[in-house]
Design a protein around this motif. Structure first.
Motif, PDB file in Angstrom:
ATOM      1  N   ALA A  45       7.072   0.835 -12.417  1.00 24.05           N
ATOM      2  CA  ALA A  45       5.982   0.861 -13.396  1.00 24.05           C
ATOM      3  C   ALA A  45       4.642   0.661 -12.696  1.00 24.05           C
ATOM      4  N   GLN A  46       4.662   0.009 -11.543  1.00 23.05           N
ATOM      5  CA  GLN A  46       3.443  -0.221 -10.767  1.00 23.05           C
ATOM      6  C   GLN A  46       3.279   0.885  -9.723  1.00 23.05           C
ATOM      7  N   PRO A  47       2.048   1.132  -9.303  1.00 23.41           N
ATOM      8  CA  PRO A  47       1.831   2.252  -8.374  1.00 23.41           C
ATOM      9  C   PRO A  47       2.295   1.994  -6.937  1.00 23.41           C
ATOM     10  N   GLN A  48       2.473   0.724  -6.527  1.00 22.67           N
ATOM     11  CA  GLN A  48       2.873   0.420  -5.149  1.00 22.67           C
ATOM     12  C   GLN A  48       4.244  -0.251  -5.106  1.00 22.67           C
ATOM     13  N   LEU A  49       4.908  -0.116  -3.951  1.00 26.27           N
ATOM     14  CA  LEU A  49       6.236  -0.710  -3.765  1.00 26.27           C
ATOM     15  C   LEU A  49       6.188  -2.210  -3.488  1.00 26.27           C
ATOM     16  N   ARG A  63       0.811  -1.225   0.000  1.00 26.39           N
ATOM     17  CA  ARG A  63       0.000   0.000   0.000  1.00 26.39           C
ATOM     18  C   ARG A  63       0.847   1.279   0.000  1.00 26.39           C
ATOM     19  N   VAL A  64       2.155   1.118  -0.114  1.00 25.12           N
ATOM     20  CA  VAL A  64       3.044   2.282  -0.123  1.00 25.12           C
ATOM     21  C   VAL A  64       3.247   2.714  -1.573  1.00 25.12           C
ATOM     22  N   SER A  65       3.032   3.973  -1.848  1.00 30.29           N
ATOM     23  CA  SER A  65       3.144   4.496  -3.210  1.00 30.29           C
ATOM     24  C   SER A  65       4.589   4.470  -3.696  1.00 30.29           C
TER      25      SER A  65
END
Length: 187
Positions: free
Chosen positions: A144-148, A136-138
């Motif tokens: 390329a993906q929104p979360q780490l 859930r961490v941006s």
């Protein structure tokens, strides 16, 4: 009258007949040292590849321009490795690099890695738990993906939420699981 016992003699292998015991011990130590150095190199390669990840680098999932320069410090192989690890496990992929370094260090220090099945299982669990903890961490513009946490971390977090019926605090719980698993892998 004294009994006679037959002593069962084991025949030595061809290698044992050719080389004396000190030479065999020396060779065994060099094999362990070489394996430890290879583990250190592999772990360092993984961590440096992830640290220098650039999502524009040509890799398995990313098409790059013809003759495009690879920005990853580990070259094309590093770009592909980092892309694969970060897209599937996110920062949980770093656990594999840290584990390889810890195992290589332990081998060079002559510490036992047994039971290896437990350490391997803890490594996989720790990587998945770390991925879920960062799910859930941006990531900003880095991945390329929104979360780490990568796609695997998001999936693990969703499965855990559905299984336990909890939606808040699962990232924290996954982080605690990762912290618990790490000593099992490295110590």
């Amino acid at each position: 009258m004294a009994r006679r016992y037959k002593v069962k003699r084991t025949s030595k292998s061809r290698m044992a007949r050719i080389f004396p015991d000190p030479v065999q011990a020396f060779v065994a130590r060099r094999i362990v040292d070489t394996t430890g150095i290879l583990f250190l190199a592999l772990g360092g390669f993984m961590l440096l590849a992830i640290a220098s990840y650039n999502r524009a680098d040509p890799s398995i999932n990313t098409a790059g321009g013809v003759g495009g320069d690879v920005q990853n410090w580990m070259g094309g192989a590093g770009a592909s490795t980092a892309d694969l690890l970060l897209q599937t496990l996110g920062l949980g992929g770093t656990i594999f690099g840290f584990t390889m370094i810890a195992w290589g260090w332990a081998m060079l220090a002559r510490r036992s890695l047994s039971p290896i099945w437990l350490r391997f299982t803890a490594m996989i669990f720790g990587a998945l738990a770390t991925a879920a903890a960062f799910a859930r961490v941006s990531s900003g513009d880095w991945l390329a993906q929104p979360q780490l946490g990568g796609s695997g971390g998001m999936k693990m977090l969703q499965i855990s939420a559905d299984l336990f019926g909890l939606h808040g605090g699962l990232g924290l719980m996954a982080g605690i699981w990762a912290v618990i698993a790490f000593p099992l892998v490295c110590m």
